[in-house]
Scaffold this motif. Structure first.
Motif, mmCIF file in Angstrom:
data_model
loop_
_atom_site.group_PDB
_atom_site.id
_atom_site.type_symbol
_atom_site.label_atom_id
_atom_site.label_comp_id
_atom_site.label_asym_id
_atom_site.label_seq_id
_atom_site.Cartn_x
_atom_site.Cartn_y
_atom_site.Cartn_z
ATOM 1 N N ALA A 1 -11.534 -6.237 -2.953
ATOM 2 C CA ALA A 1 -10.192 -5.950 -2.086
ATOM 3 C C ALA A 1 -10.251 -6.381 -0.496
ATOM 4 N N TRP A 2 -11.596 -6.123 -0.187
ATOM 5 C CA TRP A 2 -12.052 -6.403 1.301
ATOM 6 C C TRP A 2 -11.721 -7.959 1.434
ATOM 7 N N LEU A 3 -12.151 -8.690 0.490
ATOM 8 C CA LEU A 3 -11.990 -10.071 0.635
ATOM 9 C C LEU A 3 -10.520 -10.709 0.513
ATOM 10 N N ILE B 1 -12.250 2.465 3.292
ATOM 11 C CA ILE B 1 -13.123 2.424 2.199
ATOM 12 C C ILE B 1 -12.388 1.484 1.070
ATOM 13 N N THR B 2 -13.253 0.494 0.606
ATOM 14 C CA THR B 2 -12.676 -0.612 -0.209
ATOM 15 C C THR B 2 -13.762 -1.291 -0.913
ATOM 16 N N THR B 3 -13.226 -1.592 -2.125
ATOM 17 C CA THR B 3 -14.208 -2.694 -2.735
ATOM 18 C C THR B 3 -14.382 -3.811 -2.196
ATOM 19 N N ALA B 4 -15.470 -4.580 -2.751
ATOM 20 C CA ALA B 4 -15.696 -6.139 -2.193
ATOM 21 C C ALA B 4 -14.501 -6.860 -2.408
ATOM 22 N N ASP C 1 -5.453 2.233 -1.577
ATOM 23 C CA ASP C 1 -5.793 1.081 -1.594
ATOM 24 C C ASP C 1 -7.072 0.548 -1.606
ATOM 25 N N ILE C 2 -7.845 1.325 -2.214
ATOM 26 C CA ILE C 2 -9.251 1.001 -2.335
ATOM 27 C C ILE C 2 -9.659 -0.406 -3.146
ATOM 28 N N ALA C 3 -8.790 -0.478 -4.250
ATOM 29 C CA ALA C 3 -8.838 -1.818 -4.722
ATOM 30 C C ALA C 3 -7.700 -2.817 -4.728
ATOM 31 N N LEU C 4 -7.242 -2.814 -3.507
ATOM 32 C CA LEU C 4 -5.912 -3.460 -3.162
ATOM 33 C C LEU C 4 -6.355 -5.116 -3.228
ATOM 34 N N VAL C 5 -5.944 -5.761 -4.325
ATOM 35 C CA VAL C 5 -6.276 -7.359 -4.287
ATOM 36 C C VAL C 5 -4.513 -7.676 -4.112
ATOM 37 N N HIS C 6 -4.533 -8.495 -3.133
ATOM 38 C CA HIS C 6 -3.107 -9.122 -2.831
ATOM 39 C C HIS C 6 -2.653 -9.963 -4.068
ATOM 40 N N ARG D 1 0.739 -1.097 -0.140
ATOM 41 C CA ARG D 1 0.073 -0.143 -0.075
ATOM 42 C C ARG D 1 0.835 1.328 -0.085
ATOM 43 N N GLN D 2 2.140 1.299 0.315
ATOM 44 C CA GLN D 2 2.806 2.522 0.437
ATOM 45 C C GLN D 2 3.986 2.397 -0.342
#
Length: 364
Positions: free
Chosen positions: A273-275, A268-271, A44-49, A14-15
């Protein structure tokens, strides 16, 4: 560093680590340093690992093509789990890698070139974004649409539950802590359910390929707003798995106030990215889960004043590592590497010295 055969690689999901203080320290010890971001740096709203792993793979491939004989990853904070997850996946055969994200999207990891690093350094790693949020999320939120709603019996900042106004330390009973931790898991599970509903809704629209409105609806982001994510009991009660940490959280000395502000993890995140990132129940990016797949020589540096990783957690993380050659050091410093008291060396300076010695023993 001209002529260097070993390069230390820093990354975080994220950084931007371009100006990380350990860069100058390692350069001062004559090590080459590479820093890189992912596609979600500073947003990181759409951060998918699983997507971030592809970014790391590109960096690792570039370093190999640049002629370095030894590539060493250095994961600080959330970078620790990012690199642990990368190594776990890189060490697998392509068909054994994760084929889909927790929301069901294809990862394309099987088609990626994923060089395995030669050695690994973890600097004040926390257990993973999802695991960290699991212990920081406020379970007393009664209504996910109302940032002020509260279940009084679960409120971490209510004096009836053991909270004391700063600068006094709070004191929570074992019964409250157990009930609180279970309620945190319950809240994360409820948000998971909502995230999966949003994913399913998008999938339904995506399946309709001959209607432009459905295609637009499939692309329209449905964002999750997660209120109050600065509520780790250990940040205000120093008796909970004690170490040298100062009072307060990663976001400041008054978590009873910052908990209600805009700043915080997973706010604040997309679904998707949350999962993938923020759910401690659904994410694959969990340090302890990934650690058995880290088999390269490993240096694990715990900072004694860490507010994001307590001694018990650090011990569990270290023990889970699959490397036969592994070392656990505990050095003085805060989570971000500052000095614990004025005038003493910083945690970053101590860590750089330890890393230099460790690398010299293995690569000269």
């Amino acid at each position: 560093m001209p002529g260097a055969k070993t390069v230390v690689c820093l990354a975080h999901p994220r950084q931007d680590l371009t100006h990380h203080p350990i860069v100058a320290e390692l350069l001062g010890h004559h090590h080459a340093v590479w820093t890189q971001g992912t596609r979600s740096v500073n947003n990181d709203i759409a951060l998918v690992h699983e997507q971030a792993l592809l970014d790391i793979a590109a960096g690792q491939k570039f370093l190999r093509m640049s002629g370095f004989e030894h590539v060493v990853t250095l994961g600080h904070s959330g970078g620790g789990t990012l690199f642990a997850y990368y190594q776990e996946q890189a060490a697998r055969t392509p068909d054994e890698r994760e084929s889909s994200t927790p929301s069901g999207r294809p990862t394309r990891l099987a088609a990626a070139t994923m060089p395995v690093p030669d050695a690994t350094v973890f600097l004040a790693p926390h257990p993973g974004q999802g695991a960290l949020l699991m212990k920081m999320i406020d379970p007393s939120v009664a209504d996910e649409t109302d940032p002020m709603s509260a279940v009084p019996e679960l409120d971490p900042y209510h004096p009836d539950n053991g909270f004391a106004t700063p600068p006094q330390d709070s004191a929570f009973s074992a019964e409250f802590v157990a009930r609180y931790r279970q309620a945190q898991r319950d809240r994360v599970a409820r948000i998971d359910n909502r995230a999966r509903e949003l994913v399913a809704e998008a999938d339904r629209y995506r399946a309709v390929t001959d209607d432009i409105i459905s295609r637009r609806r499939a692309l329209a982001p449905r964002l999750l707003i997660v209120y109050r994510t600065d509520a780790d009991l250990a940040c205000v009660d120093p008796t909970l798995d004690p170490n040298d940490r100062p009072y307060g959280s990663l976001f400041g000395p008054r978590p009873d106030l910052t908990n209600y502000g805009l700043t915080g993890f997973g706010r604040i995140t997309t679904a998707d990215a949350w999962l993938s990132t923020w759910s401690g129940l659904s994410t694959n990016a969990d340090f302890v889960r990934c650690a058995p797949g880290v088999r390269t020589p490993t240096l694990f540096i715990e900072l004694s004043g860490d507010q994001a990783c307590t001694p018990q957690e650090a011990g569990t993380m270290f023990n889970a590592l699959g490397a036969a050659d592994k070392q656990h050091l505990r050095l003085r410093g805060t989570h971000f590497g500052a000095a614990l008291t004025p005038g003493e060396p910083t945690g970053i300076a101590r860590a750089a010295q330890a890393i230099d010695s460790w690398l010299s023993d293995r690569f000269g």
